[in-house]
Structure formats: C-alpha cells, structure tokens
Design a protein around this motif. Structure first.
Motif, PDB file in Angstrom:
ATOM      1  N   LEU A   1      10.767  19.076   1.315  1.00  0.00           N
ATOM      2  CA  LEU A   1       9.969  19.819   0.338  1.00  0.00           C
ATOM      3  C   LEU A   1       8.546  20.052   0.856  1.00  0.00           C
ATOM      4  CD1 LEU A   1      11.117  18.110  -2.992  1.00  0.00           C
ATOM      5  CD2 LEU A   1      11.543  20.477  -2.324  1.00  0.00           C
ATOM      6  N   GLN A   2       7.995  19.030   1.520  1.00  0.00           N
ATOM      7  CA  GLN A   2       6.645  19.178   2.063  1.00  0.00           C
ATOM      8  C   GLN A   2       6.602  20.270   3.130  1.00  0.00           C
ATOM      9  OE1 GLN A   2       6.044  15.090   3.162  1.00  0.00           O
ATOM     10  NE2 GLN A   2       4.803  14.650   1.358  1.00  0.00           N
ATOM     11  N   ASN A   3       7.676  20.324   3.948  1.00  0.00           N
ATOM     12  CA  ASN A   3       7.754  21.385   4.966  1.00  0.00           C
ATOM     13  C   ASN A   3       7.831  22.770   4.314  1.00  0.00           C
ATOM     14  OD1 ASN A   3       7.674  19.582   7.076  1.00  0.00           O
ATOM     15  ND2 ASN A   3       9.902  19.386   7.233  1.00  0.00           N
TER      16      ASN A   3
ATOM     17  N   THR B   1       0.814  -1.212   0.000  1.00  0.00           N
ATOM     18  CA  THR B   1       0.000   0.000   0.000  1.00  0.00           C
ATOM     19  C   THR B   1       0.845   1.258   0.000  1.00  0.00           C
ATOM     20  OG1 THR B   1      -0.099  -0.034   2.405  1.00  0.00           O
ATOM     21  CG2 THR B   1      -1.868  -1.153   1.223  1.00  0.00           C
ATOM     22  N   SER B   2       2.149   1.078   0.003  1.00  0.00           N
ATOM     23  CA  SER B   2       2.997   2.283  -0.040  1.00  0.00           C
ATOM     24  C   SER B   2       4.108   2.065  -1.060  1.00  0.00           C
ATOM     25  CB  SER B   2       3.583   2.554   1.350  1.00  0.00           C
ATOM     26  OG  SER B   2       4.240   1.418   1.835  1.00  0.00           O
ATOM     27  N   LYS B   3       3.714   1.688  -2.307  1.00  0.00           N
ATOM     28  CA  LYS B   3       4.685   1.331  -3.339  1.00  0.00           C
ATOM     29  C   LYS B   3       5.684   2.429  -3.587  1.00  0.00           C
ATOM     30  CE  LYS B   3       1.910  -1.980  -5.910  1.00  0.00           C
ATOM     31  NZ  LYS B   3       1.161  -2.238  -7.131  1.00  0.00           N
ATOM     32  N   SER B   4       5.175   3.644  -3.674  1.00  0.00           N
ATOM     33  CA  SER B   4       6.084   4.741  -3.995  1.00  0.00           C
ATOM     34  C   SER B   4       7.118   4.925  -2.921  1.00  0.00           C
ATOM     35  CB  SER B   4       5.296   6.039  -4.196  1.00  0.00           C
ATOM     36  OG  SER B   4       4.589   6.362  -3.016  1.00  0.00           O
ATOM     37  N   SER B   5       6.679   4.834  -1.648  1.00  0.00           N
ATOM     38  CA  SER B   5       7.640   5.055  -0.564  1.00  0.00           C
ATOM     39  C   SER B   5       8.605   3.899  -0.451  1.00  0.00           C
ATOM     40  CB  SER B   5       6.902   5.264   0.765  1.00  0.00           C
ATOM     41  OG  SER B   5       6.158   4.121   1.093  1.00  0.00           O
TER      42      SER B   5
ATOM     43  N   TYR C   1      16.264   6.368   1.360  1.00  0.00           N
ATOM     44  CA  TYR C   1      16.109   7.197   2.565  1.00  0.00           C
ATOM     45  C   TYR C   1      16.347   8.671   2.230  1.00  0.00           C
ATOM     46  CZ  TYR C   1      17.435   9.497   6.880  1.00  0.00           C
ATOM     47  OH  TYR C   1      17.532  10.388   7.910  1.00  0.00           O
ATOM     48  N   GLU C   2      17.351   8.944   1.326  1.00  0.00           N
ATOM     49  CA  GLU C   2      17.642  10.332   0.958  1.00  0.00           C
ATOM     50  C   GLU C   2      16.452  10.971   0.242  1.00  0.00           C
ATOM     51  OE1 GLU C   2      20.128  12.235   1.834  1.00  0.00           O
ATOM     52  OE2 GLU C   2      20.905  10.573   3.005  1.00  0.00           O
ATOM     53  N   ASP C   3      15.785  10.170  -0.648  1.00  0.00           N
ATOM     54  CA  ASP C   3      14.611  10.697  -1.348  1.00  0.00           C
ATOM     55  C   ASP C   3      13.496  11.039  -0.370  1.00  0.00           C
ATOM     56  OD1 ASP C   3      15.720  10.620  -3.809  1.00  0.00           O
ATOM     57  OD2 ASP C   3      14.826   8.715  -4.409  1.00  0.00           O
ATOM     58  N   GLN C   4      13.292  10.133   0.631  1.00  0.00           N
ATOM     59  CA  GLN C   4      12.239  10.390   1.623  1.00  0.00           C
ATOM     60  C   GLN C   4      12.563  11.640   2.442  1.00  0.00           C
ATOM     61  OE1 GLN C   4      10.821   6.902   3.848  1.00  0.00           O
ATOM     62  NE2 GLN C   4      12.073   5.712   2.451  1.00  0.00           N
ATOM     63  N   LYS C   5      13.846  11.777   2.777  1.00  0.00           N
ATOM     64  CA  LYS C   5      14.269  12.941   3.555  1.00  0.00           C
ATOM     65  C   LYS C   5      14.025  14.229   2.740  1.00  0.00           C
ATOM     66  CE  LYS C   5      18.303  14.462   6.225  1.00  0.00           C
ATOM     67  NZ  LYS C   5      19.723  14.201   6.496  1.00  0.00           N
ATOM     68  N   LYS C   6      14.357  14.144   1.435  1.00  0.00           N
ATOM     69  CA  LYS C   6      14.156  15.303   0.562  1.00  0.00           C
ATOM     70  C   LYS C   6      12.670  15.619   0.423  1.00  0.00           C
ATOM     71  CE  LYS C   6      15.366  17.047  -4.045  1.00  0.00           C
ATOM     72  NZ  LYS C   6      15.973  16.722  -5.348  1.00  0.00           N
ATOM     73  N   GLN C   7      11.862  14.554   0.293  1.00  0.00           N
ATOM     74  CA  GLN C   7      10.424  14.743   0.150  1.00  0.00           C
ATOM     75  C   GLN C   7       9.834  15.430   1.380  1.00  0.00           C
ATOM     76  OE1 GLN C   7       8.073  11.143  -0.183  1.00  0.00           O
ATOM     77  NE2 GLN C   7       6.646  12.136  -1.571  1.00  0.00           N
ATOM     78  N   LYS C   8      10.266  14.988   2.555  1.00  0.00           N
ATOM     79  CA  LYS C   8       9.760  15.588   3.791  1.00  0.00           C
ATOM     80  C   LYS C   8      10.159  17.067   3.874  1.00  0.00           C
ATOM     81  CE  LYS C   8       9.153  14.482   8.652  1.00  0.00           C
ATOM     82  NZ  LYS C   8       9.465  13.560   9.763  1.00  0.00           N
TER      83      LYS C   8
ATOM     84  N   TRP D   1       5.664  27.890  -5.197  1.00  0.00           N
ATOM     85  CA  TRP D   1       4.735  26.806  -4.836  1.00  0.00           C
ATOM     86  C   TRP D   1       4.580  25.822  -5.994  1.00  0.00           C
ATOM     87  CZ3 TRP D   1       0.155  24.897  -6.759  1.00  0.00           C
ATOM     88  CH2 TRP D   1      -0.588  24.068  -5.920  1.00  0.00           C
ATOM     89  N   GLU D   2       4.477  26.368  -7.214  1.00  0.00           N
ATOM     90  CA  GLU D   2       4.296  25.525  -8.395  1.00  0.00           C
ATOM     91  C   GLU D   2       5.529  24.657  -8.648  1.00  0.00           C
ATOM     92  OE1 GLU D   2       3.056  26.013 -13.107  1.00  0.00           O
ATOM     93  OE2 GLU D   2       3.042  27.770 -11.785  1.00  0.00           O
ATOM     94  N   LEU D   3       6.716  25.248  -8.503  1.00  0.00           N
ATOM     95  CA  LEU D   3       7.963  24.507  -8.730  1.00  0.00           C
ATOM     96  C   LEU D   3       8.124  23.355  -7.723  1.00  0.00           C
ATOM     97  CD1 LEU D   3      10.422  27.460  -9.468  1.00  0.00           C
ATOM     98  CD2 LEU D   3       9.736  25.658 -11.077  1.00  0.00           C
ATOM     99  N   ILE D   4       7.857  23.653  -6.438  1.00  0.00           N
ATOM    100  CA  ILE D   4       8.001  22.621  -5.398  1.00  0.00           C
ATOM    101  C   ILE D   4       6.968  21.513  -5.590  1.00  0.00           C
ATOM    102  CG2 ILE D   4       7.778  22.168  -2.911  1.00  0.00           C
ATOM    103  CD1 ILE D   4       9.026  24.919  -2.428  1.00  0.00           C
ATOM    104  N   THR D   5       5.748  21.897  -5.985  1.00  0.00           N
ATOM    105  CA  THR D   5       4.711  20.893  -6.238  1.00  0.00           C
ATOM    106  C   THR D   5       5.131  19.948  -7.360  1.00  0.00           C
ATOM    107  OG1 THR D   5       3.008  22.476  -5.548  1.00  0.00           O
ATOM    108  CG2 THR D   5       2.261  20.565  -6.801  1.00  0.00           C
ATOM    109  N   LEU D   6       5.708  20.495  -8.433  1.00  0.00           N
ATOM    110  CA  LEU D   6       6.183  19.672  -9.542  1.00  0.00           C
ATOM    111  C   LEU D   6       7.312  18.743  -9.095  1.00  0.00           C
ATOM    112  CD1 LEU D   6       6.203  22.319 -12.427  1.00  0.00           C
ATOM    113  CD2 LEU D   6       4.712  20.311 -12.279  1.00  0.00           C
ATOM    114  N   GLU D   7       8.215  19.270  -8.251  1.00  0.00           N
ATOM    115  CA  GLU D   7       9.335  18.468  -7.749  1.00  0.00           C
ATOM    116  C   GLU D   7       8.829  17.318  -6.869  1.00  0.00           C
ATOM    117  OE1 GLU D   7      13.748  19.247  -5.785  1.00  0.00           O
ATOM    118  OE2 GLU D   7      12.391  20.947  -6.142  1.00  0.00           O
ATOM    119  N   LEU D   8       7.829  17.618  -6.048  1.00  0.00           N
ATOM    120  CA  LEU D   8       7.237  16.575  -5.199  1.00  0.00           C
ATOM    121  C   LEU D   8       6.566  15.494  -6.040  1.00  0.00           C
ATOM    122  CD1 LEU D   8       5.670  18.504  -2.176  1.00  0.00           C
ATOM    123  CD2 LEU D   8       7.246  16.580  -2.019  1.00  0.00           C
ATOM    124  N   GLU D   9       5.866  15.915  -7.082  1.00  0.00           N
ATOM    125  CA  GLU D   9       5.207  14.952  -7.962  1.00  0.00           C
ATOM    126  C   GLU D   9       6.240  14.040  -8.634  1.00  0.00           C
ATOM    127  OE1 GLU D   9       2.771  17.119 -10.673  1.00  0.00           O
ATOM    128  OE2 GLU D   9       1.244  17.600  -9.170  1.00  0.00           O
ATOM    129  N   ALA D  10       7.372  14.635  -9.023  1.00  0.00           N
ATOM    130  CA  ALA D  10       8.437  13.840  -9.658  1.00  0.00           C
ATOM    131  C   ALA D  10       9.008  12.815  -8.685  1.00  0.00           C
ATOM    132  CB  ALA D  10       9.540  14.774 -10.157  1.00  0.00           C
TER     133      ALA D  10
END
Length: 635
Positions: free
Chosen positions: A568-570, A550-554, A559-566, A624-633
């Motif tokens: 970016l979300q902040n 249920t968490s395929k993407s994660s 670990y570095e990607d998850q850290k970066k994602q967190k 906001w738009e740039l970070i949203t695109l980066e998060l989607e990637a």
C-alpha cells in the motif's frame, strides 16, 4: 528474493565451501552457524556482494537492498551520535541539501517575475513533495526511537562518537542499518556489544521484520528467540533446516542416527551380497548370477553419514611464579569520562587463586575496572598489585589490540621472547592455525579466529593472574567449552567479565555486581549470586526496566499485514508521484491560458485534454484518500 546456486569459494587451494545451493525468502530469519573459520563471515560478504565467489550464481530481485553489519567498522570522526545515525538516510540528506540550495536562491534573488524564479518555485514544491514521500518529516523521531532501544540516552545524542567505546559505536552502526528499511539484513555477531536490555529490544525488532534476516551468532538464546531457520556450514557443506538453533541440533542428531542405522543395514546387505558373489564365482553355472550381483552392487548408492568437524583447540594456561596472598587491592577507586561518572569510591580485594566474576549492565564500569587493574587507564584513588603479580589480559575488542597489517605468525613472533620463540608454530597449531593459515593477515581473520590468536598470544607471556573481558565473544560453542575447561584447571587467579551464565557456572567462586557506580560482593558462585538476587538468569539482573517496545504496531502485525502495508505504501508513493506530475501539467496549462489565451483557445483539443487531466487528478486524489485510510487501519 535471493537465490544462491552452486556457490564455491576456495582459499589457498582449499575449498571453504563447494557447490552449495539455498534460497532466501521474505520472512526468513536465518541463524548461520558453524565453527570459527568455517566460512560464516565469508558467506555474509558474498551475499553482500563485497566478495566474489570462485563459481556459482546469486540471483536477486531487481532493486533489492541489502544491509550488512560487520564485526569491524570504520567511523568518521567529528560527528555526533545523531549526525552519524542520520547518515542512514542518504536520499533524505540529498533532498535536504537540494531544499537548502533552492531556499538560499529564493532569498538571495529578486527577479520574482522571471521564468527561472518561477521554475525555482516549481522545483521547491517538487523537492518538498519528494522529501515528504521519503519520510523527511519522520526520520528524526524514528532515529531517536531506535537509538533509545539500543541503550542510548537522550543526553548521549549530541555527544561525539569519538568519545564512545568500540562497542557503543557498533550500536550506532546497527541503528543506521535498522533505520534503512533494507530488504535483507546481514548481521555478523550483532549481540557482542549489547547489554541484555538492548538484546531483548533487538529480538523484538527482528521478530517483526518483514524482510530476510541472516544472523551469525554464538548466542544460543538469541538464536532460539529470533530465528525460524538454521543453516550450518561444516566441512564445505551446508545443512539447512526450517528450525531455530536448539531444535535444529535435535533434528540434526535424529537425522544422523537414522543415517547410521540405514548405513548399518546397508552394510549388512552388502556383506551378504559379497559372500554370495564369492560363493557363485567358483561355479560355472552360477557365473552369470555372480556378474549380475556385482553390477547390482556397483549401481547401489552408498548411504553416507554427515561428517562432523570435531577439531578443537588445545588450551592450557601455565602459572609463571607464585604471587603473594593478596594479588589486587583497591581503595576508593573512582573514574569518570568527561561528565560521565562510571565508578565512585570502589574498594575490593582479590586474593591468590580466587576466581572472580564481574557482572552487571553494560556501562556500569566492569571493563573500566579491568583496564584500571592492568594499568591501561588513569583513575582517582589507590590500587596496588601484590608481590610477584604478573597479569595476562584478554581484551573484549581484539580488533583494537591486534595489528591487522601483520600475519598470524608475525603477530606471535613479535610477542615471543628468546625462550619461547621456537615454540610459536607449535602453539599456533594447538590453536588450529596450521599450514598456510599462519600466513593469513590478521585483518582477514574472523572474530573467532582473532580471539583464538589473542589466546595463543597469552601463552607467550609469564602470568599468574588472568583478567579476561568477554572472552567468549565470537567463540563457537566447542571453543567456549575448551576455554572453560582450561580456566577450571588454571591454578592462578582469574577475573572474568562476562554476561554468559553457562560459561560462569562452575567456574567462579566470587561475584562482584556493578550497579550505580558501586560494586557489591557475593561470596559464592554464580548460582549463589542469582539465588541471592532472586532471579533465574543474568538477563533478569541486567534489565534496567521493562523494555519499551518502540515498534508496537509492527510487532502485532502478521507478516501478511506487513507485506500488505508495504504494498500500500508503494501504491501511495506511486499515486503521489502521479498527482505531482498532473498538478504541474495543470499549473502549466493555467499559465498558458493566462499568458496566451487566444492561441490556446484556437486549439480545439486543449480544453478536452485540460478537463481530462482534472478528472484524472480528482480520481487519483480519491484513490489517495482510500489508501491512506486503509494504511491507518492497518497501523
């Protein structure tokens, strides 16, 4: 993230652990191991700030959030599974309540032109924005995913938690914990109430978890599959190595062997030096040399070999009287809970001195049939106990069968009779309850200590049939081995409900598989059963389907990607908050222009400030738009 320095805690004058130091960092998945009573659960309570140590410091990052899954939990009755799970989202529930209050006022009021009504509109916009930032529109879907991963079906979601067993309620508590996105997860025996499929799902979830996980477990395979570091508590000290459980054991033995070899060589050197000292002492010309050698020995740091805690309980199940040839006979036994049919027309015969295993997925009726056999629950059909049958029962969840307000000694005395009351202290001693331990209240005992007490209680009743439901839950590996040897020697009839192949191996001679409300008999040991089913282990048998991730993407993320994602979300949340503030300020300026144009225009700086806010808003929207695109990637 979390620094533990010189931590000590003592109970009744004896140190459980003393001056221990270690550090927890993001990405650590730690197996906290040790004997029952070594202090594992106590350590988790200290880390969770539920218990104060006697000395030492715990330094934590600011705003660090810690989630703690305990062995025993208290539930609020009257909630459905979903309602209880949603309690994980404290902030979202608060915002929902605010939205409801604001919307109610907007409907009830008609002073549309008033300032207070306008403020309600502004508040509604702000609360909705915060609701979105906190995941208010996603949390219900996430909750359903986690619940399904832990074995719940959709039809279970709206059932009251009161109708579920303690094991299933524990799963709900685990689901709440996994939904909270804590920085640190403290899990005390998380697999005890999970079936194989849910354990595999949990392994996948924890392996992709970006924070710190500290797990107390006696499930070797689970620890090997999840952890990357092991901390053992033994005799008041800790042994900390960056290895999963099995590799830790190998490394620990290698280090001990090196210590023994070094200690042996050092001892030879010391003995040789002592002989020289004795030799030189007798000669005046060599007295100075003798004193020099004595000082050298005094300064020498003696090599110590790590101690092992080898104390184990002593266990023997005596048979009371010989029963008839057939001890249990069941015909067309059925059982359902509400609309949930668990067993349908089940028939079986258990003969004297046989040793039988009940295996299969959770929820297939193994524990239910065990409780029917001991007469604890009602059923449809016929079940008859043989002549002179005396049953001893070991329950899966000892918290429900032991009174937490009694001491260990009182629990035993109350269970004893006139013939064995004088033996109570001796029996407790053989189960490692010695000295002041017998005055401990049951509620403060660890899961393993509770299981030992339940086993000790069995010694006080006459029995020739033993029904044991998951007896190895909470027991450390040495205690498991002692129990297995005692059951091998037991000359009575044994029925074992267990998921533990290692424990069942060489212990049972008949297997009943529970599946689809029925049972199937296999006349052989557990290896014969697995061979007949053409699988290597009980995990394969108990899988219903391939576990959906249920968490395929994660799981695919490093670990570095998850850290970066967190991170970016902040940033995104921070930008969204600034956008909200600027929008409010610009809206207020627009209102000011519309209602008080002349006064506003007379302020020469007004339009400069107004334009600056609009420029900043435009820049923030672009970010906001740039970070949203980066998060989607990344996703």
């Amino acid at each position: 993230m979390l620094n533990i320095h010189n931590l000590s805690i003592a109970f009744q004058g004896e140190f459980l652990f003393e001056d221990i130091t270690f550090k927890l960092s993001p990405g650590d998945r730690i197996g906290l191991i040790g004997k029952n009573g070594a202090g594992k659960s106590t350590m988790l309570k200290i880390l969770a700030k539920e218990l104060e140590p006697d000395s030492g410091q715990i330094a934590a990052d600011k705003n660090l959030s810690i989630g703690f899954l305990k062995q025993d939990i208290d539930f609020v009755y009257g909630r459905t599974v979903l309602e209880e799970s949603y309690e994980a989202f404290v902030k979202i529930k608060e915002l929902e309540a605010q939205l409801e209050r604001i919307n109610t006022q907007l409907v009830e009021r008609n002073d549309y032109e008033s300032e207070s009504y306008h403020q309600l509109m502004v508040d509604l916009n702000e609360v909705q924005h915060q609701y979105e930032i906190n995941g208010g529109y996603n949390y219900q879907g996430e909750t359903e995913k986690i619940l399904q991963g832990l074995g719940f079906q959709r039809e279970d979601f709206n059932k009251l938690t009161d109708t579920f067993s303690g094991g299933w309620r524990m799963r709900i508590e685990l689901a709440k914990l996994l939904l909270q996105n804590n920085d640190v997860l403290l899990l005390d025996e998380p697999t005890n109430h999970l079936d194989i499929e849910s354990i595999i799902w949990l392994e996948g979830f924890l392996k992709s978890y970006s924070g710190v996980v500290v797990i107390v477990s006696h499930d070797k395979m689970f620890l090997d599959n999840v952890t990357n570091r092991t901390i053992e508590i033994s005799l008041g000290r800790i042994y900390d190595y960056p290895k999963p459980y099995s590799k830790f054991l190998v490394l620990r033995n290698e280090i001990k062997e090196q210590q023994l070899a070094s200690q042996k060589n050092q001892q030879k050197h010391i003995e040789h030096t002592e002989k020289l000292i004795e030799k030189f002492r007798a000669k005046a010309s060599k007295a100075t040399m003798a004193q020099s050698l004595i000082k050298k020995l005094d300064r020498m740091e003696r090599i110590e070999v790590d101690e092992d805690d080898n104390s184990v309980m002593s266990l023997n199940f005596p048979v009371s009287i010989t029963p008839g040839k057939v001890v249990i006979e069941a015909q067309s036994v059925s059982k359902k809970y509400g609309e949930n049919q668990v067993l349908t027309d089940v028939s079986l015969m258990i003969e004297r001195d046989s040793k039988t295993a009940f295996v299969g997925q959770n929820g297939q009726g193994k524990s239910t049939l065990a409780k029917i056999i001991i007469g604890e629950i009602k059923y449809q059909g016929h079940l008859k106990l043989g002549h002179n049958v005396q049953i001893g029962y070991f329950a899966q969840n000892q918290a429900e069968y032991l009174d937490g307000s009694k001491t260990v000694l009182d629990t035993m005395i109350d269970a004893a009779n006139e013939t064995n009351r004088t033996k109570v202290r001796d029996i407790l001693g053989s189960f490692l309850f010695r000295g002041d331990d017998v005055e401990k209240y049951v509620r403060v005992l660890s899961g393993g200590e509770r299981n030992r007490l339940a086993l000790a209680k069995l010694m006080l009743q006459p029995l020739n049939v033993l029904v044991m439901d998951e007896p190895t839950n909470h027991l450390d590996i040495k205690s498991k081995n002692v129990l297995k040897e005692a059951l091998k020697k037991f000359e009575g009839t044994l029925i074992l409900v267990s998921h533990d192949r290692d424990f069942l191996q060489g212990l049972v001679n008949k297997v009943y598989e529970f599946k689809d409300q029925k049972i199937k008999e296999y006349l052989g040991d557990i290896d014969f059963y697995l061979d007949q089913r053409n699988v290597d282990n009980l995990r394969e048998v108990e899988k219903r389907t391939v576990v959906k991730d249920t968490s395929k993407s994660s799981n695919k993320q490093s670990y570095e990607d998850q850290k970066k994602q967190k991170s970016l979300q902040n940033k995104l949340s921070n930008i969204e908050a600034k956008i909200s503030t600027l929008e409010k300020e610009i809206k207020a300026d627009d209102v000011e222009l519309a209602t008080n144009y002349d006064a506003t225009v007379s302020d020469k700086t007004f339009f400069d400030k107004y334009q600056l806010k609009k420029d900043r808003l435009s820049k923030l929207m672009s970010d906001w738009e740039l970070i949203t695109l980066e998060l989607e990637a990344l996703s």
